[in-house]
Design an enzyme around this catalytic site. Structure first.
Site, PDB file in Angstrom:
ATOM      1  N   GLY A   1       0.828  -1.204   0.000  1.00  0.00           N
ATOM      2  CA  GLY A   1       0.000   0.000   0.000  1.00  0.00           C
ATOM      3  C   GLY A   1       0.860   1.250   0.000  1.00  0.00           C
ATOM      4  N   GLY A   2       0.304   2.305   0.552  1.00  0.00           N
ATOM      5  CA  GLY A   2       1.029   3.580   0.585  1.00  0.00           C
ATOM      6  C   GLY A   2       2.336   3.501   1.341  1.00  0.00           C
TER       7      GLY A   2
ATOM      8  N   GLY B   1      23.560  13.727 -29.758  1.00  0.00           N
ATOM      9  CA  GLY B   1      23.024  14.274 -28.511  1.00  0.00           C
ATOM     10  C   GLY B   1      23.588  13.544 -27.310  1.00  0.00           C
ATOM     11  CB  ALA B   2      24.412   9.992 -26.734  1.00  0.00           C
TER      12      ALA B   2
HETATM   13  C1  HXC Z   1      -3.131  -4.990  11.796  1.00  0.00           C
HETATM   14  C2  HXC Z   1      -2.058  -6.792  10.936  1.00  0.00           C
HETATM   15  C3  HXC Z   1      -1.929  -6.135   9.699  1.00  0.00           C
HETATM   16  C4  HXC Z   1      -2.435  -4.816   9.585  1.00  0.00           C
HETATM   17  C5  HXC Z   1      -1.015  -8.057   9.512  1.00  0.00           C
HETATM   18  N1  HXC Z   1      -1.514  -7.985  10.760  1.00  0.00           N
HETATM   19  N2  HXC Z   1      -1.278  -6.942   8.841  1.00  0.00           N
HETATM   20  N3  HXC Z   1      -2.653  -6.211  11.962  1.00  0.00           N
HETATM   21  N4  HXC Z   1      -3.028  -4.286  10.657  1.00  0.00           N
HETATM   22  N5  HXC Z   1      -2.327  -4.121   8.464  1.00  0.00           N
HETATM   23  C6  HXC Z   1      -1.417  -9.007  11.814  1.00  0.00           C
HETATM   24  C7  HXC Z   1      -2.266 -10.232  11.564  1.00  0.00           C
HETATM   25  O1  HXC Z   1      -3.552 -10.025  12.057  1.00  0.00           O
HETATM   26  C8  HXC Z   1      -1.501 -11.275  12.342  1.00  0.00           C
HETATM   27  O2  HXC Z   1      -1.787 -11.115  13.714  1.00  0.00           O
HETATM   28  C9  HXC Z   1      -0.073 -10.875  12.161  1.00  0.00           C
HETATM   29  O3  HXC Z   1      -0.098  -9.494  11.791  1.00  0.00           O
HETATM   30  C10 HXC Z   1       0.637 -11.643  11.055  1.00  0.00           C
HETATM   31  O4  HXC Z   1      -0.177 -11.594   9.882  1.00  0.00           O
HETATM   32  P1  HXC Z   1      -0.492 -12.902   9.016  1.00  0.00           P
HETATM   33  O5  HXC Z   1      -1.566 -12.513   8.067  1.00  0.00           O
HETATM   34  O6  HXC Z   1      -0.736 -14.059   9.934  1.00  0.00           O
HETATM   35  O7  HXC Z   1       0.897 -13.118   8.279  1.00  0.00           O
HETATM   36  P2  HXC Z   1       1.162 -13.583   6.805  1.00  0.00           P
HETATM   37  O8  HXC Z   1       0.314 -14.756   6.455  1.00  0.00           O
HETATM   38  O9  HXC Z   1       2.659 -13.731   6.701  1.00  0.00           O
HETATM   39  O10 HXC Z   1       0.689 -12.365   5.871  1.00  0.00           O
HETATM   40  C11 HXC Z   1       1.345 -11.117   5.975  1.00  0.00           C
HETATM   41  C12 HXC Z   1       0.570 -10.077   5.176  1.00  0.00           C
HETATM   42  C13 HXC Z   1      -0.921 -10.104   5.556  1.00  0.00           C
HETATM   43  C14 HXC Z   1       0.738 -10.369   3.663  1.00  0.00           C
HETATM   44  C15 HXC Z   1       1.229  -8.713   5.433  1.00  0.00           C
HETATM   45  O11 HXC Z   1      -1.016 -10.024   6.992  1.00  0.00           O
HETATM   46  C16 HXC Z   1      -1.703  -9.004   4.986  1.00  0.00           C
HETATM   47  O12 HXC Z   1      -2.122  -9.037   3.822  1.00  0.00           O
HETATM   48  N6  HXC Z   1      -1.976  -7.949   5.814  1.00  0.00           N
HETATM   49  C17 HXC Z   1      -2.754  -6.840   5.390  1.00  0.00           C
HETATM   50  C18 HXC Z   1      -1.931  -5.989   4.477  1.00  0.00           C
HETATM   51  C19 HXC Z   1      -2.647  -4.764   4.072  1.00  0.00           C
HETATM   52  O13 HXC Z   1      -3.586  -4.791   3.227  1.00  0.00           O
HETATM   53  N7  HXC Z   1      -2.301  -3.652   4.738  1.00  0.00           N
HETATM   54  C20 HXC Z   1      -2.894  -2.410   4.463  1.00  0.00           C
HETATM   55  C21 HXC Z   1      -2.181  -1.872   3.232  1.00  0.00           C
HETATM   56  S1  HXC Z   1      -2.708  -0.302   2.828  1.00  0.00           S
HETATM   57  P3  HXC Z   1      -1.612 -12.294  14.778  1.00  0.00           P
HETATM   58  O14 HXC Z   1      -2.152 -11.731  16.041  1.00  0.00           O
HETATM   59  O15 HXC Z   1      -2.388 -13.444  14.247  1.00  0.00           O
HETATM   60  O16 HXC Z   1      -0.149 -12.580  14.870  1.00  0.00           O
HETATM   61  C22 HXC Z   1      -1.707   0.617   3.714  1.00  0.00           C
HETATM   62  C23 HXC Z   1      -2.015   2.040   3.571  1.00  0.00           C
HETATM   63  C24 HXC Z   1      -0.854   2.861   3.908  1.00  0.00           C
HETATM   64  O17 HXC Z   1      -0.845   0.213   4.373  1.00  0.00           O
HETATM   65  C25 HXC Z   1      -1.215   4.242   3.486  1.00  0.00           C
HETATM   66  C26 HXC Z   1      -0.116   5.152   3.589  1.00  0.00           C
HETATM   67  C27 HXC Z   1      -0.401   6.422   2.881  1.00  0.00           C
END
Ligand code: HXC
Length: 518
Positions: A171-172, A406-407
């Site tokens: 994401g961001g 040019g290069a």
């Molecule tokens: C809260 C999160 C989390 C999140 C993971 N966890 N991402 N908690 N917020 N964004 C937690 C899970 O609940 C889990 O908790 C632990 O972290 C490990 O995650 P798993 O899913 O079990 O691990 P894995 O299978 O290795 O997958 C990792 C992952 C997946 C690919 C990162 O967790 C995932 O897709 N997370 C969401 C990613 C996402 O969409 N983020 C938002 C992006 S947008 P427990 O308690 O079970 O250990 C963004 C916007 C930013 O970031 C904007 C900036 C401008």
């Protein structure tokens, strides 16, 4: 409470913090082939030099029952330490705590050390391994990212910023690394994308794996987002340490010259033979680079992307130097959109941090055709032109063979304030190659000739043209080339040039900022 029990409490809290999200999650992290945030810091910094800040910070969120779960440090480890004795500030995201996701307090921790790095004037290193915005924190997490981005932007060109991606960066969240100077990704265990495979599938129907969408391979060979693809985290850490060796602490300091045991006047007879007789035959520019630099040590940046130009760091007589070189071995060393962007950003980094630039030229021109034109070779080529013309660091240019059209101008020519411009006797500095020139100049005449006559005519004319223009002396006659040098003596000439230029002072006119054609 007795003093000892207070101390015991401190020790217990420290032990608790050291465990991050707990032993189970640490084990899971190791099973994924990844080190923990603390192990990474231990590998990166000089032993015993790490001082941690904000170990006792926890989040303040009460939504989704979050008030029932707190981890000391809240998922990111921050502080400062040294690399080869030099101070750096760093943060290391802890995937074992809420997946390393970013909360309001987590962002504040990162911002604190970014502010301190700027106050002190020391490099900033970020180790990324995170699920992105902490979903439970909503907009506070978005605001936290923006606070970090703003600081990345203000720090750009003031302190070197390096990002390692050793896990997810989605994401961001990708925009903080993207705003920094160098991005290193670990192979197979890291990924970066603005929208993940699931969203891609839902929105565009594209079916693609996470690795193919945003793995280290893709970003180091296709997008150019990653500057280094490390085989593993150990190698990634070594690259960070090596980069720091070439950089000054900040934009007001010079890079640090180290003792050099490689003779500065070492003659390299092989260089006299390296240019093939046939001008269309390639050779490997990296052979030239490795021969010239101290102890054959060259840290190449963006090695797998836009391979027609080489960028990287080496030392000359112990002085860190940036090298930009056309690579005849790949697409004949032609300049195109990606190679122009790659070299432009590299030149600007060197200029921002007082790192002298050596340019090795063997360029047949710009890549022709509609793909390049329609995708903006004009404005992208102009980036490199702008970067060289704006740079005030010492610039030494050596033309080994072709330097056409040019290069020629773009590749740090004399009029773009190249300080010392040398050519090898094999240099061909001209508007275009002999073949193209004859076709343009004599096209009508050639059309009326029989094939045999045309071949004889072209051969004669090519010889005439080569004699007249495809050499370094025409440019040297006008002073566009300062000297024609013997290839085997190049190392010495480069070292002497940079030594002479070490006190160079040059300023651009005061302005808010230029308007580089982005
Ligand atoms: C809260 C999160 C989390 C999140 C993971 N966890 N991402 N908690 N917020 N964004 C937690 C899970 O609940 C889990 O908790 C632990 O972290 C490990 O995650 P798993 O899913 O079990 O691990 P894995 O299978 O290795 O997958 C990792 C992952 C997946 C690919 C990162 O967790 C995932 O897709 N997370 C969401 C990613 C996402 O969409 N983020 C938002 C992006 S947008 P427990 O308690 O079970 O250990 C963004 C916007 C930013 O970031 C904007 C900036 C401008």
């Amino acid at each position: 409470m007795q003093i000892q029990s207070k101390i015991n409490k401190l020790i217990a809290l420290r032990e608790e913090a050291a465990l991050g999200g707990g032993e189970k999650r640490i084990e899971a992290q190791h099973k994924r082939g990844k080190y923990t945030a603390r192990e990474r810091i231990d590998m990166l910094l000089d032993e015993g030099s790490f001082e941690e800040f904000d170990m006792f910070v926890t989040h303040r969120n009460t939504n989704f029952d979050m008030d029932k779960t707190h981890f000391l440090g809240d998922g990111v480890i921050t502080g400062h330490g040294t690399i080869d004795g030099r101070v750096v500030f760093l943060y290391s995201q802890d995937f074992t705590v809420f997946g390393g996701s970013l909360s309001e307090t987590y962002a504040k921790k990162i911002c604190k050390i970014m502010d301190q790095a700027m106050l002190v004037g020391a490099p900033l290193i970020g180790i990324n391994d995170s699920g992105g915005a902490r979903i439970q924190e909503g907009v506070n997490s978005l605001a936290g990212y923006a606070e970090i981005f703003q600081r990345n932007i203000m720090a750009s060109g003031v302190i070197p910023q390096i990002s390692a991606i050793f896990g997810p960066c989605a994401g961001g969240a990708v925009y903080s690394p993207a705003l920094t100077d160098f991005v290193i990704m670990s192979d197979q265990t890291s990924n970066m994308f603005v929208t993940g495979p699931k969203v891609a599938k839902a929105v565009t129907g594209e079916d693609i794996s996470i690795e193919d969408l945003g793995g280290a391979n893709v970003h180091s060979s296709k997008s150019g987002v990653s500057y280094f693809r490390a085989d593993d985290e150990e190698e990634g850490i070594l690259i960070i340490r090596k980069l720091i060796e070439y950089f000054p602490q900040n934009n007001l300091e010079d890079p640090i010259q180290t003792v050099c045991d490689d003779p500065i006047d070492r003659m390299d007879d092989d260089l006299n033979e390296i240019i093939p007789e046939n001008p269309n035959q390639p050779y490997d520019m990296k052979d030239v680079i490795y021969t010239l630099v101290d102890n054959q040590e060259f840290l190449e940046s963006q090695r797998r992307w836009a391979k027609n130009i080489i960028t990287g760091f080496a030392k000359f007589n112990g002085m860190p130097t940036g090298i930009v070189a056309n690579q005849p071995n790949y697409l004949a060393g032609v300049l195109d959109i990606n190679s122009s962007r790659k070299a432009a950003r590299f030149v600007r980094f060197c200029d921002a941090f007082n790192i002298p630039i050596l340019t090795l030229v063997d360029v047949p021109g710009f890549l022709p055709g509609s793909i390049q034109e329609h995708n903006g070779i004009i404005s992208n080529g102009a980036k490199l032109l702008f970067a060289y013309g704006e740079a005030t660091v010492p610039k030494v240019t050596i033309t080994l063979r072709k330097s056409y059209g040019g290069a020629h101008d773009v590749m740090s020519c004399k009029q773009l304030r190249g300080d010392f411009n040398y050519a090898w006797p094999t240099a061909e500095i001209a508007v275009m190659g002999a073949k193209g020139a004859i076709e343009v100049l004599e096209g009508k005449k050639l059309a009326s000739m029989s094939p045999e006559e045309a071949l004889k005519f072209v051969t004669e004319k090519e010889e005439e043209y080569t004699e007249l223009f495809a050499n370094p002396y025409e440019a040297a006659r006008y002073g566009y080339i300062d000297d024609v040098i013997e290839p085997r003596n190049t190392r010495f000439r480069v070292i002497r040039a940079f030594s002479t230029l070490s006190t160079k002072k040059q300023n651009n006119p005061p302005k808010k900022h230029g308007n580089i054609p982005l």
